[in-house]
Design an enzyme around this catalytic site. Structure first.
Site, mmCIF file in Angstrom:
data_model
loop_
_atom_site.group_PDB
_atom_site.id
_atom_site.type_symbol
_atom_site.label_atom_id
_atom_site.label_comp_id
_atom_site.label_asym_id
_atom_site.label_seq_id
_atom_site.Cartn_x
_atom_site.Cartn_y
_atom_site.Cartn_z
ATOM 1 N N ASP A 1 50.284 34.276 58.777
ATOM 2 C CA ASP A 1 48.828 34.113 58.849
ATOM 3 C C ASP A 1 48.485 32.781 59.509
ATOM 4 O O ASP A 1 49.370 31.962 59.773
ATOM 5 C CB ASP A 1 48.191 34.209 57.455
ATOM 6 C CG ASP A 1 48.840 33.243 56.472
ATOM 7 O OD1 ASP A 1 49.488 32.281 56.915
ATOM 8 O OD2 ASP A 1 48.700 33.454 55.258
ATOM 9 N N LYS B 1 46.523 37.874 58.886
ATOM 10 C CA LYS B 1 46.678 38.450 57.539
ATOM 11 C C LYS B 1 45.315 38.658 56.911
ATOM 12 O O LYS B 1 44.492 37.762 56.900
ATOM 13 C CB LYS B 1 47.512 37.524 56.669
ATOM 14 C CG LYS B 1 47.715 38.031 55.245
ATOM 15 C CD LYS B 1 48.656 37.133 54.451
ATOM 16 C CE LYS B 1 47.915 36.023 53.725
ATOM 17 N NZ LYS B 1 48.789 35.229 52.855
ATOM 18 N N ARG C 1 45.557 26.486 47.075
ATOM 19 C CA ARG C 1 45.081 27.626 47.895
ATOM 20 C C ARG C 1 43.603 27.918 47.705
ATOM 21 O O ARG C 1 42.963 28.458 48.588
ATOM 22 C CB ARG C 1 45.940 28.876 47.601
ATOM 23 C CG ARG C 1 47.330 28.778 48.218
ATOM 24 C CD ARG C 1 48.246 29.888 47.753
ATOM 25 N NE ARG C 1 48.682 29.678 46.378
ATOM 26 C CZ ARG C 1 49.533 30.462 45.725
ATOM 27 N NH1 ARG C 1 50.033 31.531 46.324
ATOM 28 N NH2 ARG C 1 49.891 30.203 44.488
ATOM 29 N N ASP D 1 49.609 24.292 16.970
ATOM 30 C CA ASP D 1 48.448 24.946 17.608
ATOM 31 C C ASP D 1 48.537 24.931 19.125
ATOM 32 O O ASP D 1 47.586 25.313 19.813
ATOM 33 C CB ASP D 1 47.143 24.278 17.150
ATOM 34 C CG ASP D 1 47.146 22.770 17.409
ATOM 35 O OD1 ASP D 1 48.029 22.307 18.172
ATOM 36 O OD2 ASP D 1 46.282 22.078 16.863
ATOM 37 N N GLY D 2 49.656 24.477 19.671
ATOM 38 C CA GLY D 2 49.857 24.574 21.118
ATOM 39 C C GLY D 2 49.606 23.289 21.888
ATOM 40 O O GLY D 2 49.930 23.204 23.068
ATOM 41 N N HIS E 1 49.863 23.000 50.487
ATOM 42 C CA HIS E 1 49.147 24.079 51.175
ATOM 43 C C HIS E 1 47.839 23.532 51.755
ATOM 44 O O HIS E 1 46.843 23.401 51.037
ATOM 45 C CB HIS E 1 48.877 25.248 50.230
ATOM 46 C CG HIS E 1 48.258 26.409 50.930
ATOM 47 N ND1 HIS E 1 49.000 27.341 51.630
ATOM 48 C CD2 HIS E 1 46.966 26.761 51.086
ATOM 49 C CE1 HIS E 1 48.181 28.212 52.177
ATOM 50 N NE2 HIS E 1 46.939 27.894 51.861
HETATM 51 C C1 R5P Z 1 48.828 31.629 51.321
HETATM 52 O O1 R5P Z 1 48.145 31.730 52.306
HETATM 53 C C2 R5P Z 1 50.269 31.190 51.344
HETATM 54 O O2 R5P Z 1 50.571 30.512 52.527
HETATM 55 C C3 R5P Z 1 51.235 32.348 51.152
HETATM 56 O O3 R5P Z 1 51.188 33.204 52.275
HETATM 57 C C4 R5P Z 1 50.875 33.157 49.920
HETATM 58 O O4 R5P Z 1 50.627 32.300 48.836
HETATM 59 C C5 R5P Z 1 51.983 34.121 49.549
HETATM 60 O O5 R5P Z 1 51.591 34.829 48.412
HETATM 61 P P1 R5P Z 1 52.247 36.224 48.068
HETATM 62 O O6 R5P Z 1 53.747 36.043 48.112
HETATM 63 O O7 R5P Z 1 51.753 36.540 46.681
HETATM 64 O O8 R5P Z 1 51.758 37.222 49.060
#
Ligand code: R5P
Length: 293
Positions: A170, A193, A93, A34-35, A127
């Site tokens: 970003d 970004k 994230r 069942d996983g 992150h």
């Molecule tokens: C998010 O801010 C991370 O630093 C990366 O820029 C992001 O996860 C990259 O995701 P993707 O390759 O899907 O654009």
């Protein structure tokens, strides 16, 4: 110390165990019809300090549960302490409630990791954006190592472009871009970004890049959309060579091919994501950290 691993931690675990001359325990694993997952550590771990390797890339939910089952089994078996070695820590994230009634995954996942019985954590280039330190989300000691120095060294060896400008896509990438720029003694620029959806981003910025090489630095590349937008923009600005340096190369949905088609020359990444073993290994930096502890 003993070393063991979940199904996404084996390669690094073997490598680090080999480097440090530590015994490696291979757990028995199976999946019920069942996983549900089953895991058993077949050796006596009473009184031992154990390092558990598991990356949370590609199938983070299953891998996280597998990790917690493994840690619980070790604690139940009498292990004295458990250090979780999670080179790629998923879910970091989502570090805020962006829309009402969302979880703050970046806080919840550490709680789950800890509640299983983890005493300490080692991760790589976590992150960190709205949370500034692992201690903002972990209550146990958490060490955030960086692959940026070994990746920058690889770039220097492979590409050796002294005229490169380091570019962060970003705001949050600025922390890694600045480190790499410092190591390469290169100028650094951080772009703006705007995320338009899960697979859609727009880049803004003004850079004098005509006839120059650019090195785009980020912690994660997933769909590659962020990189592709930056690569396109850099080409428009007249960059004559574009490389990327990333710790966690998730590279879903043929991201690498799409980035190459957009004009990327070389992708330099680490092996925090299993399956990226042809790249720069973080084994030595994890081994050093475990040896010190
Ligand atoms: C998010 O801010 C991370 O630093 C990366 O820029 C992001 O996860 C990259 O995701 P993707 O390759 O899907 O654009």
């Amino acid at each position: 110390m003993l070393i063991t691993f979940g199904s996404a931690g084996e390669v690094l675990a073997r490598s680090v165990a080999g480097t440090l001359g530590l015994p490696l325990l291979e757990p028995n694993r199976r999946v019920f019809p069942d996983g549900e997952q089953y895991i058993r550590v077949g050796s006596d771990v009473r009184g031992q300090d154990v390092a558990v390797f598991q990356s949370l890339a590609y199938d983070p939910d299953r891998l996280l549960i597998e990790y917690t089952l493994l840690v619980d089994a070790l604690r139940g078996g009498g292990a004295r302490s458990v250090v979780g070695v999670i080179p790629y820590l998923a879910y970091a994230r989502q570090d805020s409630v962006f829309d009402p009634n969302e979880p703050v995954s970046a806080k919840l996942i550490p709680r789950i990791i800890e509640s299983a019985g983890t005493d300490r954590l080692i991760t790589i280039d976590m992150h960190l954006h709205r949370f500034k330190s692992p201690s903002d989300v972990f209550t146990v000691p958490a060490l955030n190592l960086s692959a940026m120095p070994i990746l920058a060294e690889q770039y220097r060896k492979l590409v050796h472009s002294s005229a490169a400008t380091v570019v962060g896509p970003d705001l949050e990438s600025g922390q890694w871009a600045r480190v790499v720029a410092g190591l390469l003694d290169a100028p650094c620029m951080v772009l703006e970004k705007e995320r338009l959806g899960d697979r859609d981003v727009r880049i803004r910025g003004e850079l004098p890049l005509k006839g120059k090489a650019a090195l785009v630095v980020d912690d994660i590349v997933s769909t590659g959309k962020t990189m592709i937008e930056v690569i396109r923009w850099l080409k428009q600005e007249g960059a004559n060579r574009i490389d990327a340096l990333v710790t966690h190369a998730l590279l879903v949905e043929e991201a690498e091919e799409k980035m190459k088609n957009a004009g990327l020359d070389e992708l330099i990444c680490s092996d925090t994501v299993p399956g990226r073993q042809g790249t720069v290994s973080v084994a030595s930096i994890i081994a050093r950290a475990l040896k010190k502890s």
